[in-house]
Write a protein that holds these residues in place. Sequence first.
Motif, PDB file in Angstrom:
ATOM      1  N   GLU A  35     -20.610 126.240 -61.802  1.00 34.93           N
ATOM      2  CA  GLU A  35     -20.354 125.741 -63.157  1.00 34.93           C
ATOM      3  C   GLU A  35     -20.816 124.292 -63.316  1.00 34.93           C
ATOM      4  O   GLU A  35     -21.232 123.886 -64.399  1.00 34.93           O
ATOM      5  N   LYS A  36     -20.810 123.523 -62.238  1.00 37.64           N
ATOM      6  CA  LYS A  36     -21.267 122.133 -62.298  1.00 37.64           C
ATOM      7  C   LYS A  36     -22.788 122.039 -62.442  1.00 37.64           C
ATOM      8  O   LYS A  36     -23.314 120.983 -62.754  1.00 37.64           O
ATOM      9  N   GLN A  37     -23.488 123.141 -62.218  1.00 33.92           N
ATOM     10  CA  GLN A  37     -24.935 123.154 -62.377  1.00 33.92           C
ATOM     11  C   GLN A  37     -25.358 123.359 -63.825  1.00 33.92           C
ATOM     12  O   GLN A  37     -26.517 123.168 -64.176  1.00 33.92           O
ATOM     13  N   ILE A  38     -24.415 123.760 -64.671  1.00 39.58           N
ATOM     14  CA  ILE A  38     -24.710 123.935 -66.091  1.00 39.58           C
ATOM     15  C   ILE A  38     -24.660 122.559 -66.749  1.00 39.58           C
ATOM     16  O   ILE A  38     -23.685 121.824 -66.607  1.00 39.58           O
ATOM     17  N   LEU A  39     -25.727 122.198 -67.450  1.00 38.67           N
ATOM     18  CA  LEU A  39     -25.814 120.890 -68.092  1.00 38.67           C
ATOM     19  C   LEU A  39     -24.647 120.633 -69.035  1.00 38.67           C
ATOM     20  O   LEU A  39     -24.298 121.500 -69.843  1.00 38.67           O
ATOM     21  N   LYS A  40     -24.050 119.458 -68.913  1.00 44.06           N
ATOM     22  CA  LYS A  40     -22.978 119.027 -69.820  1.00 44.06           C
ATOM     23  C   LYS A  40     -23.327 117.638 -70.343  1.00 44.06           C
ATOM     24  O   LYS A  40     -23.774 116.773 -69.595  1.00 44.06           O
ATOM     25  N   LYS A  41     -23.120 117.459 -71.634  1.00 44.64           N
ATOM     26  CA  LYS A  41     -23.358 116.149 -72.233  1.00 44.64           C
ATOM     27  C   LYS A  41     -22.205 115.210 -71.897  1.00 44.64           C
ATOM     28  O   LYS A  41     -21.048 115.594 -72.026  1.00 44.64           O
ATOM     29  N   PRO A  42     -22.523 113.987 -71.453  1.00 39.93           N
ATOM     30  CA  PRO A  42     -21.450 113.003 -71.256  1.00 39.93           C
ATOM     31  C   PRO A  42     -20.789 112.692 -72.596  1.00 39.93           C
ATOM     32  O   PRO A  42     -21.428 112.719 -73.644  1.00 39.93           O
ATOM     33  N   GLN A  43     -19.512 112.400 -72.556  1.00 38.00           N
ATOM     34  CA  GLN A  43     -18.770 112.064 -73.766  1.00 38.00           C
ATOM     35  C   GLN A  43     -19.064 110.623 -74.158  1.00 38.00           C
ATOM     36  O   GLN A  43     -19.317 109.778 -73.302  1.00 38.00           O
ATOM     37  N   PRO A  44     -19.029 110.318 -75.444  1.00 36.76           N
ATOM     38  CA  PRO A  44     -19.216 108.924 -75.871  1.00 36.76           C
ATOM     39  C   PRO A  44     -18.105 108.040 -75.305  1.00 36.76           C
ATOM     40  O   PRO A  44     -16.972 108.484 -75.141  1.00 36.76           O
ATOM     41  N   SER A  45     -18.464 106.785 -75.011  1.00 30.54           N
ATOM     42  CA  SER A  45     -17.484 105.858 -74.472  1.00 30.54           C
ATOM     43  C   SER A  45     -17.883 104.431 -74.843  1.00 30.54           C
ATOM     44  O   SER A  45     -19.016 104.031 -74.609  1.00 30.54           O
ATOM     45  N   ASP A  46     -16.965 103.684 -75.411  1.00 34.72           N
ATOM     46  CA  ASP A  46     -17.241 102.296 -75.806  1.00 34.72           C
ATOM     47  C   ASP A  46     -17.628 101.454 -74.602  1.00 34.72           C
ATOM     48  O   ASP A  46     -16.939 101.455 -73.588  1.00 34.72           O
ATOM     49  N   GLY A  47     -18.740 100.754 -74.718  1.00 36.13           N
ATOM     50  CA  GLY A  47     -19.189  99.856 -73.664  1.00 36.13           C
ATOM     51  C   GLY A  47     -19.965 100.534 -72.549  1.00 36.13           C
ATOM     52  O   GLY A  47     -20.457  99.877 -71.646  1.00 36.13           O
ATOM     53  N   TYR A  48     -20.053 101.861 -72.589  1.00 30.28           N
ATOM     54  CA  TYR A  48     -20.779 102.610 -71.573  1.00 30.28           C
ATOM     55  C   TYR A  48     -21.719 103.586 -72.265  1.00 30.28           C
ATOM     56  O   TYR A  48     -21.548 103.917 -73.427  1.00 30.28           O
TER      57      TYR A  48
END
Length: 79
Positions: A35-48
């Motif tokens: 399941e970790k091989q399936i692409l996932k979008k990082p979540q938005p985060s202030d300052g990162y």
Amino acid sequence: MTVREAIAILDGFGLRNNADKYDIEALNMAQEALEKQILKKPQPSDGYEGKCKCGAMFLDRSTNYCGNCGQRLDWSEKD
């Protein structure tokens, strides 16, 4: 075979085949790794640039995998 097809085969495999608790644990670990091989979008985060589902923060988009949990990352702009 795709990663999703492999996950579908592993899902419940141990229960259908009278596996013991160690076999089921190994099957669950294999499924989680796939399941970790399936692409996932990082979540938005202030300052990162983004945040992984595990909570790891990214300063830039130079990595394709989370260094904390191993999740494959999708930095593309399209959804």
